[in-house]
Design an enzyme around this catalytic site. Sequence first.
Site, mmCIF file in Angstrom:
data_model
loop_
_atom_site.group_PDB
_atom_site.id
_atom_site.type_symbol
_atom_site.label_atom_id
_atom_site.label_comp_id
_atom_site.label_asym_id
_atom_site.label_seq_id
_atom_site.Cartn_x
_atom_site.Cartn_y
_atom_site.Cartn_z
ATOM 1 N N LYS A 8 0.838 -1.195 0.000
ATOM 2 C CA LYS A 8 0.000 0.000 0.000
ATOM 3 C C LYS A 8 0.881 1.256 0.000
ATOM 4 O O LYS A 8 1.934 1.284 0.646
ATOM 5 C CB LYS A 8 -0.888 -0.056 1.248
ATOM 6 C CG LYS A 8 -1.967 1.004 1.377
ATOM 7 C CD LYS A 8 -2.765 0.703 2.642
ATOM 8 C CE LYS A 8 -3.947 1.638 2.836
ATOM 9 N NZ LYS A 8 -4.743 1.256 4.034
ATOM 10 N N SER B 217 -9.482 1.168 3.173
ATOM 11 C CA SER B 217 -8.702 2.041 2.303
ATOM 12 C C SER B 217 -7.640 1.296 1.501
ATOM 13 O O SER B 217 -7.034 1.856 0.594
ATOM 14 C CB SER B 217 -8.011 3.121 3.150
ATOM 15 O OG SER B 217 -7.100 2.534 4.080
ATOM 16 N N SER C 277 -9.577 -1.491 7.264
ATOM 17 C CA SER C 277 -9.093 -1.227 5.914
ATOM 18 C C SER C 277 -8.362 -2.382 5.248
ATOM 19 O O SER C 277 -8.031 -2.299 4.077
ATOM 20 C CB SER C 277 -8.189 0.012 5.921
ATOM 21 O OG SER C 277 -8.956 1.176 6.130
#
Length: 395
Positions: free
Chosen positions: A34, A111, A135
């Site tokens: 990420k 996310s 997330s």
Amino acid sequence: MTADTDWNAFVPGEVFSIQEQADGPLAGLTMSVKDLFDIAGHATGAGNPDWRASHAVPLQHAELFQSLLNAGARFVGKTITEELAYSLVGENVHYGTPVNPHNPDCIPGGSSSGAAAAAAAGLCDFSIGTDTAGSVRLPASFCGLWGFRPTHGVLSTQGVVPLAPSFDTPGWMSKSWDHFLRVGSVLLPPDQQGREFGHLKLALPEDIWGLVHPGFGKALKPFTDRIARLFNGEVKDPLSQGRLIDWQDPFRLVQGHEAWSMHGPWIRSQKPQLGPGIKERFEWASTINDEQAQVARADMLKNVAVVNAYLEGAVICLPTVSYLAPQKGHASSAEDRTNALTLLSLASMAGLPQITMPLAVLDGKALGLSLMSRRFSDRQLLSLPQQFPGLQYQP
């Protein structure tokens, strides 16, 4: 492997390869991370071009990323995140919405949206994301992946852009059970909880299951029935005295106060362009004063004590999210969002390990089932699915 142009999983210009060890327990596996993790020589974007432009390029790798390289994994790209990881939808106004490979017409969840898309599309063998309020768990559930949120604090956050440090933790996702297990075997420290799960009850708290969409109970019952055979009976005692839905309120306040403490000064000085939802969320967070946050934290810790006491005699089994992935452009209802955060915030506020398992499909959509256990029982929880009799893992 299919091309990322099909899935929009990676940050533009951030598909490249790093491999530092040819052997090790993760040799032969590819990973994405990420875009909150520092990678030496590459800007960390945190989902926002203004953040990327206003922060120095890191000189060293994030500690967790380095440990995965040391174990032999090969890095293949940085994945899109929602801005500063402050949303669960999966959309990014600057880079677009990663495609949900399980249901391309639906949102991927966030996310860690790009991380989930990359793993589910086969662009990598496993993805590293972060989980503050779900997330990793929510996008794993929506995209039909194995996902793990470890005990808070057991994995390093050095070199990772924070959101709310009291809850932030790295986590990982994979389409393959074998790859998923191998990553956990490398990352997780030895358990500090020695008691075997077989002496505990499998708990399906009625107040949790009462918050999920109709049809979940029937779809998941064949799996919960088989899992229950590994435990010393089954219980459905509620976690709360009829007020579980209220537990997410103090969590949100504490999270928001920490998020503004982390990023408020930068937002005020740089005046970045923040997308819809993210902008309003930070504006709300800026209104939470220290006294409100202190009261909310005290209330939250009372709820944490209740959860910890419940887990002394049980492992909690619950749907990972309270609703199925909605179609793009069709926002979930306020009730769905509140119910989902109520479920997801349990592990977050108590710092608990939680595994989400891609065991079921309902109405053609992925439906994750989770297990949550006491702090520092991560390895035991991770290995539990190996013992499930007759479970068929969804591809």
